[in-house]
Design a protein around this motif. Structure first.
Motif, PDB file in Angstrom:
ATOM      1  N   GLU A 137     -11.174 -29.397  -5.747  1.00 37.24           N
ATOM      2  CA  GLU A 137     -10.252 -29.167  -6.870  1.00 37.24           C
ATOM      3  C   GLU A 137     -10.681 -29.990  -8.083  1.00 37.24           C
ATOM      4  O   GLU A 137     -10.681 -29.503  -9.217  1.00 37.24           O
ATOM      5  CB  GLU A 137      -8.826 -29.519  -6.459  1.00 37.24           C
ATOM      6  N   MET A 141     -13.750 -28.390  -9.681  1.00 42.00           N
ATOM      7  CA  MET A 141     -13.651 -26.968 -10.012  1.00 42.00           C
ATOM      8  C   MET A 141     -14.031 -26.667 -11.465  1.00 42.00           C
ATOM      9  O   MET A 141     -14.892 -25.825 -11.729  1.00 42.00           O
ATOM     10  CB  MET A 141     -12.237 -26.463  -9.753  1.00 42.00           C
ATOM     11  N   GLN A 142     -13.388 -27.311 -12.416  1.00 38.80           N
ATOM     12  CA  GLN A 142     -13.655 -27.013 -13.824  1.00 38.80           C
ATOM     13  C   GLN A 142     -15.064 -27.436 -14.234  1.00 38.80           C
ATOM     14  O   GLN A 142     -15.767 -26.651 -14.884  1.00 38.80           O
ATOM     15  CB  GLN A 142     -12.581 -27.632 -14.727  1.00 38.80           C
ATOM     16  N   LEU A 149     -17.401 -24.776 -12.919  1.00 35.91           N
ATOM     17  CA  LEU A 149     -17.368 -23.543 -13.705  1.00 35.91           C
ATOM     18  C   LEU A 149     -17.990 -23.723 -15.092  1.00 35.91           C
ATOM     19  O   LEU A 149     -18.496 -22.777 -15.681  1.00 35.91           O
ATOM     20  CB  LEU A 149     -15.937 -23.022 -13.817  1.00 35.91           C
ATOM     21  N   CYS A 168     -10.159 -22.977  -0.724  1.00 33.88           N
ATOM     22  CA  CYS A 168     -10.920 -23.389  -1.907  1.00 33.88           C
ATOM     23  C   CYS A 168     -11.750 -22.228  -2.454  1.00 33.88           C
ATOM     24  O   CYS A 168     -11.916 -22.111  -3.669  1.00 33.88           O
ATOM     25  CB  CYS A 168     -11.788 -24.596  -1.583  1.00 33.88           C
ATOM     26  N   ARG A 207      -9.365 -20.260  -4.513  1.00 36.72           N
ATOM     27  CA  ARG A 207      -9.067 -20.976  -5.769  1.00 36.72           C
ATOM     28  C   ARG A 207     -10.212 -20.798  -6.767  1.00 36.72           C
ATOM     29  O   ARG A 207     -10.010 -20.542  -7.944  1.00 36.72           O
ATOM     30  CB  ARG A 207      -8.868 -22.479  -5.506  1.00 36.72           C
ATOM     31  N   TYR A 208     -11.438 -20.943  -6.274  1.00 42.22           N
ATOM     32  CA  TYR A 208     -12.598 -20.792  -7.136  1.00 42.22           C
ATOM     33  C   TYR A 208     -12.639 -19.384  -7.738  1.00 42.22           C
ATOM     34  O   TYR A 208     -12.809 -19.222  -8.940  1.00 42.22           O
ATOM     35  CB  TYR A 208     -13.879 -21.076  -6.357  1.00 42.22           C
ATOM     36  N   GLU A 261      -9.965 -18.958 -10.419  1.00 43.35           N
ATOM     37  CA  GLU A 261     -10.331 -19.630 -11.675  1.00 43.35           C
ATOM     38  C   GLU A 261     -11.445 -18.870 -12.399  1.00 43.35           C
ATOM     39  O   GLU A 261     -11.429 -18.738 -13.623  1.00 43.35           O
ATOM     40  CB  GLU A 261     -10.767 -21.067 -11.416  1.00 43.35           C
ATOM     41  N   GLU A 262     -12.396 -18.364 -11.637  1.00 38.90           N
ATOM     42  CA  GLU A 262     -13.490 -17.604 -12.224  1.00 38.90           C
ATOM     43  C   GLU A 262     -12.975 -16.323 -12.881  1.00 38.90           C
ATOM     44  O   GLU A 262     -13.350 -15.993 -14.007  1.00 38.90           O
ATOM     45  CB  GLU A 262     -14.505 -17.276 -11.127  1.00 38.90           C
ATOM     46  N   LEU A 286      -9.863 -15.795 -13.914  1.00 38.48           N
ATOM     47  CA  LEU A 286      -9.020 -16.191 -15.040  1.00 38.48           C
ATOM     48  C   LEU A 286      -9.870 -16.458 -16.278  1.00 38.48           C
ATOM     49  O   LEU A 286      -9.547 -15.998 -17.380  1.00 38.48           O
ATOM     50  CB  LEU A 286      -8.189 -17.416 -14.681  1.00 38.48           C
ATOM     51  N   ARG A 287     -10.947 -17.188 -16.105  1.00 36.08           N
ATOM     52  CA  ARG A 287     -11.836 -17.457 -17.242  1.00 36.08           C
ATOM     53  C   ARG A 287     -12.390 -16.153 -17.816  1.00 36.08           C
ATOM     54  O   ARG A 287     -12.490 -15.999 -19.029  1.00 36.08           O
ATOM     55  CB  ARG A 287     -12.977 -18.369 -16.823  1.00 36.08           C
TER      56      ARG A 287
END
Length: 77
Positions: free
Chosen positions: A9, A12-13, A16, A38, A41-42, A45-46, A48-49
């Motif tokens: 976590e 993560m950012q 990315l 995880c 989650r990855y 986030e990917e 979402l970006r």
């Protein structure tokens, strides 16, 4: 002892953003291969970006702009 989900976590950012070292990237990839939470989650986030990048490039209709403007609250109220 390292909690790899917490570590994942935390990374993560930067992962990315492409800001991790090669060794950190390998650690993160290895953990995601072992941990479905995880990995999910990855991928969230990917996606979402990606959505944000697409959304900021799509033109907004005049009707939507007017509706959003009508929702504004004056700052001095």
């Amino acid at each position: 002892m390292i909690d790899w989900c917490d570590k994942c976590e935390e990374m993560m950012q930067p992962y990315l953003d492409g800001a991790l070292s090669d060794a950190e990237v390998e650690q993160a990839k290895h953990h995601r291969e072992q941990c479905s939470w995880c990995a999910k989650r990855y991928h969230f986030e990917e996606r979402l970006r990606h959505y944000v990048r697409v959304a900021i490039n799509e033109p907004m209709s005049a009707e939507l702009k007017a509706k959003l403007s009508a929702l504004r609250t004056p700052l001095d109220a």
